[in-house]
Design a protein around this motif. Structure first.
Motif, PDB file in Angstrom:
ATOM      1  N   TYR A  70     -41.637  27.689 -17.927  1.00 13.26           N
ATOM      2  CA  TYR A  70     -41.767  26.663 -18.970  1.00 13.26           C
ATOM      3  C   TYR A  70     -41.936  27.302 -20.346  1.00 13.26           C
ATOM      4  O   TYR A  70     -42.404  28.425 -20.484  1.00 13.26           O
ATOM      5  N   GLY A  71     -41.515  26.554 -21.370  1.00 10.75           N
ATOM      6  CA  GLY A  71     -41.790  26.948 -22.740  1.00 10.75           C
ATOM      7  C   GLY A  71     -40.900  28.035 -23.297  1.00 10.75           C
ATOM      8  O   GLY A  71     -41.299  28.748 -24.231  1.00 10.75           O
ATOM      9  N   ARG A  72     -39.683  28.203 -22.768  1.00 15.27           N
ATOM     10  CA  ARG A  72     -38.765  29.223 -23.285  1.00 15.27           C
ATOM     11  C   ARG A  72     -38.190  28.767 -24.618  1.00 15.27           C
ATOM     12  O   ARG A  72     -37.400  27.826 -24.693  1.00 15.27           O
ATOM     13  N   ARG A  73     -38.559  29.477 -25.668  1.00 16.92           N
ATOM     14  CA  ARG A  73     -38.120  29.089 -27.010  1.00 16.92           C
ATOM     15  C   ARG A  73     -36.623  29.277 -27.203  1.00 16.92           C
ATOM     16  O   ARG A  73     -35.992  28.558 -27.989  1.00 16.92           O
ATOM     17  N   ASP A  74     -36.016  30.248 -26.502  1.00 21.05           N
ATOM     18  CA  ASP A  74     -34.578  30.447 -26.658  1.00 21.05           C
ATOM     19  C   ASP A  74     -33.790  29.264 -26.125  1.00 21.05           C
ATOM     20  O   ASP A  74     -32.744  28.889 -26.683  1.00 21.05           O
ATOM     21  N   ALA A  79     -30.766  24.221 -27.574  1.00 19.12           N
ATOM     22  CA  ALA A  79     -30.577  22.763 -27.560  1.00 19.12           C
ATOM     23  C   ALA A  79     -30.594  22.200 -28.975  1.00 19.12           C
ATOM     24  O   ALA A  79     -29.731  21.393 -29.350  1.00 19.12           O
ATOM     25  N   ALA A  80     -31.565  22.630 -29.781  1.00 22.01           N
ATOM     26  CA  ALA A  80     -31.682  22.098 -31.143  1.00 22.01           C
ATOM     27  C   ALA A  80     -30.469  22.462 -31.988  1.00 22.01           C
ATOM     28  O   ALA A  80     -29.939  21.624 -32.736  1.00 22.01           O
ATOM     29  N   SER A  81     -30.021  23.707 -31.867  1.00 20.27           N
ATOM     30  CA  SER A  81     -28.864  24.139 -32.646  1.00 20.27           C
ATOM     31  C   SER A  81     -27.617  23.345 -32.271  1.00 20.27           C
ATOM     32  O   SER A  81     -26.843  22.929 -33.145  1.00 20.27           O
ATOM     33  N   GLN A  82     -27.423  23.142 -30.963  1.00 20.98           N
ATOM     34  CA  GLN A  82     -26.250  22.392 -30.527  1.00 20.98           C
ATOM     35  C   GLN A  82     -26.333  20.939 -30.953  1.00 20.98           C
ATOM     36  O   GLN A  82     -25.321  20.325 -31.334  1.00 20.98           O
ATOM     37  N   MET A  83     -27.526  20.360 -30.925  1.00 21.86           N
ATOM     38  CA  MET A  83     -27.689  18.974 -31.378  1.00 21.86           C
ATOM     39  C   MET A  83     -27.330  18.835 -32.845  1.00 21.86           C
ATOM     40  O   MET A  83     -26.723  17.843 -33.260  1.00 21.86           O
ATOM     41  N   LEU A 298     -32.454  20.756 -19.051  1.00 20.79           N
ATOM     42  CA  LEU A 298     -31.634  19.558 -19.227  1.00 20.79           C
ATOM     43  C   LEU A 298     -30.873  19.325 -17.932  1.00 20.79           C
ATOM     44  O   LEU A 298     -30.573  20.279 -17.196  1.00 20.79           O
ATOM     45  N   PRO A 299     -30.549  18.057 -17.630  1.00 22.54           N
ATOM     46  CA  PRO A 299     -29.787  17.789 -16.398  1.00 22.54           C
ATOM     47  C   PRO A 299     -28.362  18.321 -16.504  1.00 22.54           C
ATOM     48  O   PRO A 299     -27.659  18.042 -17.467  1.00 22.54           O
ATOM     49  N   ALA A 334     -24.934  24.201 -23.793  1.00 24.11           N
ATOM     50  CA  ALA A 334     -25.534  25.224 -24.654  1.00 24.11           C
ATOM     51  C   ALA A 334     -26.804  25.794 -24.030  1.00 24.11           C
ATOM     52  O   ALA A 334     -27.056  27.004 -24.086  1.00 24.11           O
ATOM     53  N   VAL A 335     -27.618  24.924 -23.430  1.00 23.77           N
ATOM     54  CA  VAL A 335     -28.842  25.390 -22.770  1.00 23.77           C
ATOM     55  C   VAL A 335     -28.494  26.222 -21.539  1.00 23.77           C
ATOM     56  O   VAL A 335     -29.104  27.270 -21.289  1.00 23.77           O
TER      57      VAL A 335
END
Length: 460
Positions: A70-74, A79-83, A298-299, A334-335
């Motif tokens: 849990y908690g992997r910042r990469d 996810a944030a970059s792709q969003m 993510l699923p 991306a994830v």
């Protein structure tokens, strides 16, 4: 390690709202409502915290999926970059996108060379739904449309949607409507429970020969494929004898039946190999994947096809009437891409094979090898099962093994470790990033839970 954030709602408030709106998985909902579920609020590494501030070592990687913990910042950054760049688009309308292309390039660089194409889904259940139609379509394309029957195994698990639960062999799921036509089953290769006086090798071959008998009974000209997990996950982390898979592969090749491996649990490093079929030494025609593909962040799932199948579908299949709104979702892709890069570049799969996997198996043998409650220990890499036994010399199982295993699981929660009970087996599959220290904690807390259970059973 950061302290969990303070919540602005009481646990009882969350539980009351949960009971008002949710039907949980594989549980008596009325009983759960009376008890109240644990409310998990945060994860870091191998650890989870609930709304009361209690910490748990997650010995099950969520549901066999949080390979990186849990908690992997990469992964969250990916996810944030792709969003920000492209939050959504589909693979309809003759379109594609870079994230899914780059994911597939990496995926097939990790897979054996006889695979070439993938159909992305949202889960393992969907991957196995897609499997049925894809296998049947393949046989239509190559001029054998009568080959429709899929053969699975009793006590196998392939998901909880209608067709996936029919492929699986969980009879209590079938009783709730999980049946479709043209699906058959053979026995599971569970030597400890069903081997009788046979050696494991003899039993493995006998179980495999049931597939040949079933194919001949149904007519080889009618059988499309055989699906099985390399090891049974939800059925109890059951490993087949070494004689089993070579014979299964021989039979499938002899009768021209597609060999379909459900790698939803076994894939992405769990056994110390990238895929569990590599550990067991056989070569499937299809792979169902999910869970560890994104480390559960993510699923995402998929159905991987051999070149033989893909070439036929692409060159001669015309329009394949299949599609999912979120197939190849750019953020999930991306994830998944970031996840697979981490597993590869950080040497995590190799670490499981050479270091932490053998270490876990070693300490399990040291702690439980002579335990009066444990009849057998199975496992490889970072997964294992402890078989409860009333009489180890005769492999006699407890009549109330389900209740005892459930009690052991409950004791585990009380001790701060999450392990799973299935039939009379306690199973574990920690994140692939587990350290030796964390594995020591997992085994020690499991020992305490097993000892408490043994006292109830009169074994200590």
């Amino acid at each position: 390690m950061n302290v969990p954030a303070q919540l602005n709602r009481l646990t009882e408030d969350y539980q009351k709202s949960d009971a008002a709106h949710h039907i949980h998985a594989f549980v008596d909902q009325k009983a759960l409502n009376a008890e109240g579920p644990r409310v998990m609020v945060r994860g870091e590494g191998l650890y989870l915290w609930d709304s009361e501030g209690k910490r748990y070592l997650d010995g099950m990687s969520g549901l066999w999926c949080t390979q990186l913990g849990y908690g992997r910042r990469d992964l969250t950054a990916a996810a944030a970059s792709q969003m920000d760049q492209l939050a959504y688009y589909n693979m309809f309308f003759h379109t594609t996108h870079p994230a899914v292309i780059e994911l597939s390039e990496l995926l097939f660089s990790l897979l054996p060379g006889h695979y070439s194409h993938v159909i992305y889904t949202n889960s393992g259940s969907e991957a196995n739904e897609v499997l049925i139609r894809t296998v049947r379509r393949y046989w239509q394309v190559v001029g054998q449309p009568q080959k429709k029957i899929m053969i699975g195994r009793w006590n196998g698990y392939h998901g909880s949607t209608l067709a996936a639960s029919a492929l699986g062999g969980m009879k209590f799921m079938h009783e709730m409507g999980g049946l479709i036509p043209d699906v058959a089953h053979i026995d599971e290769p569970y030597w400890y429970a069903h081997g009788g006086e046979l050696t494991p090798a003899e039993f493995g071959r006998r179980c495999a020969l049931q597939l040949e008998e079933k194919i001949l009974e149904l007519g080889a000209e009618n059988v499309a494929g055989f699906i099985a997990e390399p090891f049974q996950g939800a059925g109890g982390m059951i490993f087949p004898p070494e004689s089993y898979w070579p014979e299964i592969q021989r039979i499938c090749r002899q009768y021209d039946v597609l060999l379909c491996a459900d790698e939803v649990i076994g894939g992405f490093g769990r056994t110390g190999e990238w895929f569990a079929h590599q550990h067991f030494g056989f070569e499937p025609d299809t792979l169902s994947i999910a869970k560890g593909l994104t480390s559960g962040y993510l699923p995402m799932g998929g159905l991987v096809l051999s070149k033989r199948m893909a070439d036929a579908l692409v060159e001669h299949g015309g329009v394949f009437a299949h599609g999912l709104t979120y197939s190849g979702h750019p953020v999930a892709a991306a994830v998944a891409l970031a996840n697979l890069k981490a597993l590869r570049d950080e040497g995590i799969v190799r670490q499981v094979k050479d270091d932490t996997g053998p270490y876990l198996q070693k300490i399990l043998q040291e702690v439980f090898g002579n335990h009066p409650m444990i009849g057998e220990i199975q496992g490889t890499g970072l997964l294992a099962a402890l078989q409860f036994a009333e009489d180890k010399s005769t492999r006699k199982r407890f009549d109330n093994e389900n209740d005892l295993a459930w009690q052991c699981r409950t004791f585990g929660f009380e001790e701060g470790v999450i392990i799973r009970s299935t039939l009379g087996r306690m199973i574990m599959a920690p994140a692939l990033v587990a350290t030796r220290t964390e594995l020591d904690e997992l085994v020690e807390k499991t020992r305490i839970a097993v000892d408490r259970t043994a006292r109830i059973a009169g074994k200590l």
